[in-house]
Design an enzyme around this catalytic site. Structure first.
Site, PDB file in Angstrom:
ATOM      1  N   HIS A 152      -4.680 -10.889   0.707  1.00 22.54           N
ATOM      2  CA  HIS A 152      -3.805 -10.941   1.998  1.00 22.54           C
ATOM      3  C   HIS A 152      -3.214  -9.536   2.344  1.00 22.54           C
ATOM      4  O   HIS A 152      -3.387  -9.258   3.502  1.00 22.54           O
ATOM      5  CB  HIS A 152      -2.766 -12.011   1.988  1.00 22.54           C
ATOM      6  CG  HIS A 152      -1.738 -11.900   3.088  1.00 22.54           C
ATOM      7  ND1 HIS A 152      -2.046 -12.334   4.301  1.00 22.54           N
ATOM      8  CD2 HIS A 152      -0.801 -11.246   3.184  1.00 22.54           C
ATOM      9  CE1 HIS A 152      -1.048 -11.990   5.140  1.00 22.54           C
ATOM     10  NE2 HIS A 152      -0.075 -11.408   4.655  1.00 22.54           N
ATOM     11  N   CYS A 204      -7.411 -13.828   6.918  1.00 19.50           N
ATOM     12  CA  CYS A 204      -8.018 -13.511   5.691  1.00 19.50           C
ATOM     13  C   CYS A 204      -8.315 -14.693   4.833  1.00 19.50           C
ATOM     14  O   CYS A 204      -7.726 -15.950   5.205  1.00 19.50           O
ATOM     15  CB  CYS A 204      -7.032 -12.705   4.734  1.00 19.50           C
ATOM     16  SG  CYS A 204      -5.636 -13.657   3.823  1.00 19.50           S
ATOM     17  N   ASP A 235      -2.762   6.258   2.305  1.00 18.99           N
ATOM     18  CA  ASP A 235      -2.978   5.631   1.198  1.00 18.99           C
ATOM     19  C   ASP A 235      -1.775   5.206   0.814  1.00 18.99           C
ATOM     20  O   ASP A 235      -0.534   5.841   0.884  1.00 18.99           O
ATOM     21  CB  ASP A 235      -3.662   6.254   0.050  1.00 18.99           C
ATOM     22  CG  ASP A 235      -2.817   7.282  -0.743  1.00 18.99           C
ATOM     23  OD1 ASP A 235      -2.744   8.521  -0.194  1.00 18.99           O
ATOM     24  OD2 ASP A 235      -2.303   6.757  -1.760  1.00 18.99           O
TER      25      ASP A 235
HETATM   26 ZN    ZN Z   1      -3.673 -13.529   5.114  1.00 15.46          ZN
END
Ligand code: ZN
Ligand code: PRF
Length: 372
Positions: free
Chosen positions: A335, A306, A266
């Protein structure tokens, strides 16, 4: 007790592995990256956005939610999942690290940690038993034992003392746990002393946890030191349990972590950097405010699929950022989290096909960087 973790494939050339972790809210495929949702929200991302980038699990913070709005309120409102409308797994950090990084005046006794709220200065106290009770009230899928993070640099004696206390607290956390089905992970401290870390690990494994985390890394030490600890400890953590590298890191760190046998990661970096206009791409970092993007009609990353890269130009994203528009944070976060999630998916696939080191070579070649 049956292990919640099953290893599914392992590299024949290094310690990288894929696996599956079973939780109350379903399975997680590892290696996995967990977006950070400190305040019961991953900043600038709706739960639907998170699902669209393929997030399998997110992280929440005991410390922040304990202070505001309070774990009892969240319990009354049906638990953290219902509160934030997220039905996939959640891991909550125990508060140990946040208490020490946000409170210069925090003090530790055998009993627990005393500190002041960073919001209004109220005196607060958190014992290992409290940390488990708060995380049980939140209803996270994976709880972390309360630990003391050792600042960098620390002498061997300081590191040894803090590590011993962390392990005594870990045993108390295990004993305090009730029968909720939530998993509890132990945290290996030990500073930059590999023998302290391996001794701490042996003790924690003796107590028995559902997973094991490496804490106290990426706290200001030189990169080589962190990688040396990873190399010394990663593959020596129990292979039949999930291994979590806390608060790390850059895309390069994730690739190195996986190579050394770690399963979970993380870091605030993808979301924080997104809000600051720093984007991760297959060719390396990109600073969107740079004048060279003023008339750039291309996507952020030509290799990215994305929502942001499919629909918006660098010129538009630069304009949003320069105008301090909220949408800049949203599109940039989508993104960057997609980039991190996709990197993990690519690593899982490379391990399954037993070509992890070739993947790693290509990863560094694309960004024109040197392998550590
Ligand atoms: Zn992207
Ligand atoms: N302990 C806990 N959470 C953490 C850390 C730690 O050492 C770190 C260190 N990188 C990040 N988050 N409990």
């Amino acid at each position: 007790m049956p292990s919640s973790f099953a290893q599914l494939a392992r590299s024949s050339e290094c310690h990288a592995r894929t696996g599956r972790l079973a939780t109350l809210h379903g399975h997680i495929e590892t290696p996995v990256f967990m977006p950070v949702g400190t305040q019961a929200t991953v900043k600038a991302m709706t739960p639907e956005d998170l699902k669209q980038i393929g997030a399998q699990i997110i992280l929440g913070n005991t410390y922040h939610l304990y202070i505001r709005p309070g774990h009892e309120l969240i319990r009354e409102l049906g638990g953290l999942h219902r509160f934030m409308h997220w039905d996939r797994p959640i891991l909550t950090d125990s508060g140990g690290f946040q208490i020490f990084s946000l409170n210069e005046l925090a003090s530790i006794t055998e009993d627990g940690a005393s500190f002041r709220s960073h919001l209004d200065g109220t005196k607060l106290f958190l014992s290992p038993e409290d940390a488990v009770a708060v995380q049980e009230a939140l209803g996270s899928d994976i709880m972390m034992a309360l630990d003391t993070c050792i600042p960098y640099p620390a002498t061997r004696a300081e590191a040894a003392r803090a590590t011993a206390l962390t392990n005594r607290w870990a045993r108390r956390c295990r004993a305090a746990q009730t029968d909720t089905g939530q998993l509890l992970f132990g945290i290996v401290q030990g500073g930059l002393y590999p023998d302290l870390r391996l001794a701490a690990l042996a003790e924690l494994a003796e107590t028995g946890f559902d997973g094991y985390a490496l804490g106290g890394l990426s706290v200001g030490e030189p990169k080589e030191e962190m990688l040396a600890m990873l190399a010394a400890c990663g593959h020596r953590m129990p292979a039949d349990h999930a291994r979590y590298l806390m608060g790390v890191g850059t895309p390069e760190d994730l690739v190195e972590g996986v190579m050394h046998g770690m399963d979970m990661f993380d870091c605030v970096m993808p979301t924080r950097n997104a809000r600051n206009g720093m984007l991760f791409t297959s060719q390396g970092k990109l600073v969107i405010k740079n004048a060279c993007f003023q008339k750039d009609a291309g996507p952020l990353d030509p290799l990215c699929t994305c929502y942001t890269c499919k629909n918006f130009s660098r010129a538009y994203l630069r304009h949003l950022f320069q105008s301090h528009e909220i949408l800049a944070s949203q599109l940039n976060s989508i993104h960057n989290l997609h980039y991190y999630n996709n990197l993990m998916a690519q690593m899982r696939e490379a391990i399954r096909q037993d070509r992890f080191l070739a993947f790693r070579d290509e990863f560094y070649r694309l960004r024109g960087g040197q392998k550590p």
